[in-house]
Design a protein around this motif. Structure first.
Motif, mmCIF file in Angstrom:
data_model
loop_
_atom_site.group_PDB
_atom_site.id
_atom_site.type_symbol
_atom_site.label_atom_id
_atom_site.label_comp_id
_atom_site.label_asym_id
_atom_site.label_seq_id
_atom_site.Cartn_x
_atom_site.Cartn_y
_atom_site.Cartn_z
ATOM 1 N N GLU A 1 0.867 -1.171 0.000
ATOM 2 C CA GLU A 1 0.000 0.000 0.000
ATOM 3 C C GLU A 1 0.905 1.221 0.000
ATOM 4 O O GLU A 1 1.796 1.342 0.843
ATOM 5 N N ARG B 1 -1.247 -1.078 -4.248
ATOM 6 C CA ARG B 1 -2.459 -0.300 -3.973
ATOM 7 C C ARG B 1 -2.036 1.132 -3.654
ATOM 8 O O ARG B 1 -1.472 1.392 -2.600
ATOM 9 N N TYR C 1 -2.911 4.933 -2.795
ATOM 10 C CA TYR C 1 -3.967 5.746 -2.180
ATOM 11 C C TYR C 1 -4.267 6.941 -3.088
ATOM 12 O O TYR C 1 -3.368 7.678 -3.479
ATOM 13 N N ASN D 1 -10.185 9.858 -0.481
ATOM 14 C CA ASN D 1 -11.349 9.253 0.169
ATOM 15 C C ASN D 1 -12.594 9.490 -0.673
ATOM 16 O O ASN D 1 -12.717 10.516 -1.347
ATOM 17 N N ASP D 2 -13.533 8.540 -0.601
ATOM 18 C CA ASP D 2 -14.806 8.716 -1.302
ATOM 19 C C ASP D 2 -15.742 9.596 -0.471
ATOM 20 O O ASP D 2 -15.353 10.138 0.565
ATOM 21 N N GLU D 3 -16.992 9.734 -0.923
ATOM 22 C CA GLU D 3 -17.965 10.613 -0.267
ATOM 23 C C GLU D 3 -18.241 10.199 1.176
ATOM 24 O O GLU D 3 -18.587 11.034 2.013
ATOM 25 N N THR D 4 -18.102 8.907 1.479
ATOM 26 C CA THR D 4 -18.392 8.423 2.833
ATOM 27 C C THR D 4 -17.150 8.371 3.721
ATOM 28 O O THR D 4 -17.218 7.891 4.847
ATOM 29 N N GLY D 5 -16.009 8.840 3.202
ATOM 30 C CA GLY D 5 -14.787 8.876 3.999
ATOM 31 C C GLY D 5 -13.932 7.634 3.928
ATOM 32 O O GLY D 5 -12.932 7.531 4.640
ATOM 33 N N ASN D 6 -14.314 6.678 3.075
ATOM 34 C CA ASN D 6 -13.520 5.456 2.928
ATOM 35 C C ASN D 6 -12.360 5.687 1.964
ATOM 36 O O ASN D 6 -12.509 6.370 0.949
ATOM 37 N N ALA D 7 -11.214 5.091 2.274
ATOM 38 C CA ALA D 7 -10.036 5.219 1.419
ATOM 39 C C ALA D 7 -10.284 4.551 0.074
ATOM 40 O O ALA D 7 -10.883 3.481 -0.012
ATOM 41 N N VAL D 8 -9.803 5.205 -0.982
ATOM 42 C CA VAL D 8 -9.923 4.681 -2.341
ATOM 43 C C VAL D 8 -8.506 4.412 -2.854
ATOM 44 O O VAL D 8 -7.598 5.221 -2.654
#
Length: 139
Positions: free
Chosen positions: A80, A117, A119, A122-129
């Motif tokens: 990562e 992977r 980084y 973050n998406d709209e919900t705060g999760n890492a993309v």
């Protein structure tokens, strides 16, 4: 011998009184993660070889600069990777999104397929993309 010891002692004493002063002013930068846009990998790796990997990151403004990569091994062949930047905090910045190409060297130590992977934010919900690449290793 006593004279050499006395000279050494005097010089040591002189340096001890000439200590560093710590500046207590606020830092003029902070660390941030930068968005990774893409990475350039070969079709396959050869075992025990070193590869230069090109990575494109976004520089969001004129006060943000690429500093390096933070790489974490989440298992034997999964890495990562986050692009680390610094932001100057005491400057007036212009919005100027710029793509910057950075590189890192990677040594292939295992014969299993590698998963990278990167980084990207973050998406709209705060999760890492993450942007993922799989690279097999030639046997």
């Amino acid at each position: 011998m006593k004279k050499a010891f006395l000279i050494f002692y005097c010089v040591s004493l002189l340096f001890s009184f000439n200590g560093c002063s710590l500046d207590t002013t606020e830092e003029n930068f902070q660390f941030t993660t930068l968005e990774v846009v893409s990475a350039d990998f070969p079709e396959a790796f050869d075992h025990n070889q070193i590869y230069e990997i090109n990575v494109v990151v976004l520089r969001p403004d004129t006060c943000t600069f690429f500093e390096g990569f933070e790489v974490t091994a989440s298992n034997i062949t999964t890495r990562e990777i986050s692009a680390v930047g610094t932001v100057l905090t005491n400057e007036t910045c212009a919005q100027a999104i710029e793509e910057v190409t950075a590189t890192f060297n990677f040594r292939v130590d295992y014969t299993d397929t590698y998963v990278f992977r990167f980084y990207t934010g973050n998406d709209e919900t705060g999760n890492a993309v993450f942007l993922e690449y799989e690279v097999p290793v030639n046997q």
